[in-house]
Write an enzyme that holds these catalytic residues in place. Structure first.
Site, PDB file in Angstrom:
ATOM      1  N   LYS A 164       0.857  -1.189   0.000  1.00  0.00           N
ATOM      2  CA  LYS A 164       0.000   0.000   0.000  1.00  0.00           C
ATOM      3  C   LYS A 164       0.892   1.239   0.000  1.00  0.00           C
ATOM      4  O   LYS A 164       1.486   1.594   1.010  1.00  0.00           O
ATOM      5  CB  LYS A 164      -0.922   0.062   1.215  1.00  0.00           C
ATOM      6  CG  LYS A 164      -2.019   1.138   1.033  1.00  0.00           C
ATOM      7  CD  LYS A 164      -2.503   1.741   2.329  1.00  0.00           C
ATOM      8  CE  LYS A 164      -1.677   2.887   2.807  1.00  0.00           C
ATOM      9  NZ  LYS A 164      -1.768   4.132   1.968  1.00  0.00           N
ATOM     10  N   GLU A 238       9.421   1.998  10.761  1.00  0.00           N
ATOM     11  CA  GLU A 238      10.337   3.138  10.764  1.00  0.00           C
ATOM     12  C   GLU A 238       9.478   4.384  10.804  1.00  0.00           C
ATOM     13  O   GLU A 238       8.724   4.675   9.870  1.00  0.00           O
ATOM     14  CB  GLU A 238      11.224   3.144   9.516  1.00  0.00           C
ATOM     15  CG  GLU A 238      12.318   4.204   9.593  1.00  0.00           C
ATOM     16  CD  GLU A 238      12.494   4.992   8.316  1.00  0.00           C
ATOM     17  OE1 GLU A 238      12.368   6.236   8.381  1.00  0.00           O
ATOM     18  OE2 GLU A 238      12.730   4.379   7.268  1.00  0.00           O
ATOM     19  N   CYS A 272      12.597  11.369   7.296  1.00  0.00           N
ATOM     20  CA  CYS A 272      12.603  11.067   8.734  1.00  0.00           C
ATOM     21  C   CYS A 272      13.963  11.313   9.363  1.00  0.00           C
ATOM     22  O   CYS A 272      14.054  11.540  10.578  1.00  0.00           O
ATOM     23  CB  CYS A 272      12.185   9.614   8.965  1.00  0.00           C
ATOM     24  SG  CYS A 272      10.490   9.258   8.492  1.00  0.00           S
ATOM     25  N   GLU A 374       8.734  16.894  15.096  1.00  0.00           N
ATOM     26  CA  GLU A 374       9.095  16.698  13.694  1.00  0.00           C
ATOM     27  C   GLU A 374       8.301  17.674  12.828  1.00  0.00           C
ATOM     28  O   GLU A 374       7.069  17.720  12.884  1.00  0.00           O
ATOM     29  CB  GLU A 374       8.792  15.261  13.279  1.00  0.00           C
ATOM     30  CG  GLU A 374       9.272  14.922  11.886  1.00  0.00           C
ATOM     31  CD  GLU A 374       9.067  13.454  11.545  1.00  0.00           C
ATOM     32  OE1 GLU A 374       9.980  12.850  10.978  1.00  0.00           O
ATOM     33  OE2 GLU A 374       7.976  12.920  11.856  1.00  0.00           O
TER      34      GLU A 374
END
Length: 487
Positions: A164, A238, A272, A374
């Site tokens: 996906k 992750e 990331c 973040e």
């Protein structure tokens, strides 16, 4: 007529550089996700893929690598248009995708089953078997590279896979599925389902999915961990990051700023492991900030398909707006805006795109939101530190633990600080360096498990231990003359 959960829905796929619709892709319904898993399970139980010899499967993976390489130029262009990353970056990244297929084909060829020590007349050995149907959920920022890391290992070990991709960037993944079929992979060994969160949740919670590999936000990873734990399926996740980059005063600030600009602004900061939190020694702080601000202001923003462009757009209007809000938050918190801070003035059709100028926020403290959360955009937050102990303490004072960087000419200190930073990956005097053999993943709220490397390859298998008695006499535990033995 309104859409029900069982009706297909077309989702517009947008070019983030212009805001124009490229094409539409249907969202998979829950029933279509279930059907994809059923086909993948049938391909695993009854199809030829798991029954192939290692040599046969390895040859197909090598052929797949060749086919991907032959289609490289069209893949670069397609992914650049879909996620807005400059074509020079996309070309550099996607040119390495075949390496993952070749690496895992090599691991397959070199795999050996362990023979274990055992007392008495026994031969004890282990065999590895594929898990079954695995789900791979990928993000918008690096669609094919992140997919290749998990997909190549899952296929090498004999699993079938349902993929996906992000609902924002499915195009290169759909193209890859066709290339794998062209390379000779059997039907339904790799299946793609498209759509948003509901599709991901359906796949993650499906009882016939043996493992989920997910790259995404921390909350998505937490939900996947809960869903898979209910049936004891495996999960590799992750997740987010707030990568600290420690810059010591023995490095020329201009040199450090070059590395910092790459760490912070490559992929428009939508990574990331982007260098988003720079911890700079006080004695070099002002020179570093000035050098990084100059670098940021000099970056060329423009059409991602133009080889001269160095920074592309955010992937969506929502992501652009989030980044702009966080920049405003940083200024409100007391950080000093020394570069960027808004949207660039670009001509049509780029004026409809989702661009943000590369931004540097200086004089921040480590407890500010912009230093802790973040942002996922081209925003570098700079925090001063006093000495090595202060640098390590600030680097570790965060809920994430994915990546980190250390810049120093003192290699002993580089190793020492790298050892003390709590992160799954640490670079010394570099950033973003990766290889198929390097395990990739984090700790704390940055996730669990590892992609790439032998660790990923092995985690797509389960171990069976076989104990074979080699003595010529029979075992009669309850015989009159048998002394008995417990273990």
């Amino acid at each position: 007529m309104s859409n029900s959960p069982q009706e297909p829905r077309d989702r517009p796929i947008v070019d983030p550089a212009t805001g124009a619709v490229i094409r539409t892709v249907p969202d998979s319904t829950p029933g279509e996700v279930d059907a994809a898993v059923r086909r993948a399970r049938a391909a695993f139980l009854d199809g030829p893929w798991p029954a192939l010899t290692r040599t046969q499967r390895g040859r197909l993976l090598l052929r797949a690598a060749d086919v991907i390489e032959e289609a490289a130029e069209s893949l670069y262009r397609l992914e650049t248009r879909n996620n807005g990353r400059p074509v020079t970056e996309t070309r550099a990244q996607l040119s390495r995708v075949p390496e993952w297929f070749r690496y895992n084909a090599g691991l397959l060829a070199a795999q050996r089953d362990a023979v274990l020590p055992s007392d008495g007349p026994y031969l004890t050995y282990q065999r590895r078997a594929p898990l079954g149907v695995c789900g791979v959920i990928t993000p918008f920022n690096h669609p094919l590279l992140i997919l290749a890391r998990s997909l190549s290992a899952a296929l090498a070990t004999g699993n079938t896979v349902v993929v996906k991709p992000s609902e924002l960037t499915p195009l290169s993944t759909l193209e890859l599925a066709g290339l794998l079929h062209k390379a000779g992979l059997p039907e339904d060994v790799v299946t793609v389902v498209t759509g948003g969160r509901e599709v991901g949740e359906r796949l993650t919670g499906h009882p016939d999915i043996a493992k989920i590999t997910l790259t995404g936000g921390t909350e998505a990873g937490r939900a996947a961990a809960v869903a898979t734990a209910a049936r004891f399926a495996r999960v590799t996740a992750e997740l987010g990051g707030k990568t600290p980059i420690v810059v010591f005063d023995d490095v020329d600030p201009e040199v450090a700023a070059e590395g910092a600009a790459f760490a912070a602004f490559v992929a428009a900061g939508q990574s990331c492991v982007a260098g988003s939190r720079f911890l700079v020694q006080r004695s070099a702080y002002d020179r570093f900030v000035a050098a990084l601000a100059r670098r940021a202001e000099a970056i060329r923003i423009g059409d991602p398909s133009d080889a001269r462009t160095q920074l592309g757009p955010m992937v969506s209007a929502a992501q652009r707006d989030k980044v702009l809000r966080m920049i405003a938050v940083g200024v409100e918190e007391g950080a000093r805006l020394v570069a960027g801070g808004g949207v660039p003035d670009l001509p049509e059709p780029l004026s409809g795109g989702f661009f943000v100028r590369p931004t540097v926020l200086a004089d921040a403290s480590n407890d500010m939101r912009v230093a802790q959360e973040e942002i996922f955009g081209p925003v570098a937050v700079v925090v001063p530190f006093e000495d090595e102990a202060d640098a390590v303490a600030k680097a570790n004072d965060n809920r994430y633990g994915l990546g980190a960087g250390v810049w120093t000419r003192d290699l002993a200190r580089g190793h020492r600080v790298a050892d003390r930073i709590a992160a799954g990956m640490v670079w010394v005097n570099d950033h973003h360096r990766l290889e198929p053999s390097l395990p990739w993943g984090g700790i704390k709220e940055s996730g669990t498990g590892r992609d790439a490397g032998a660790e990923s390859f092995d985690d797509f298998t389960w171990i069976k231990t076989v104990v074979a008695r080699t003595a010529p006499d029979d075992v009669d535990w309850y015989g009159a003359d048998t002394p008995g033995r417990l273990n």
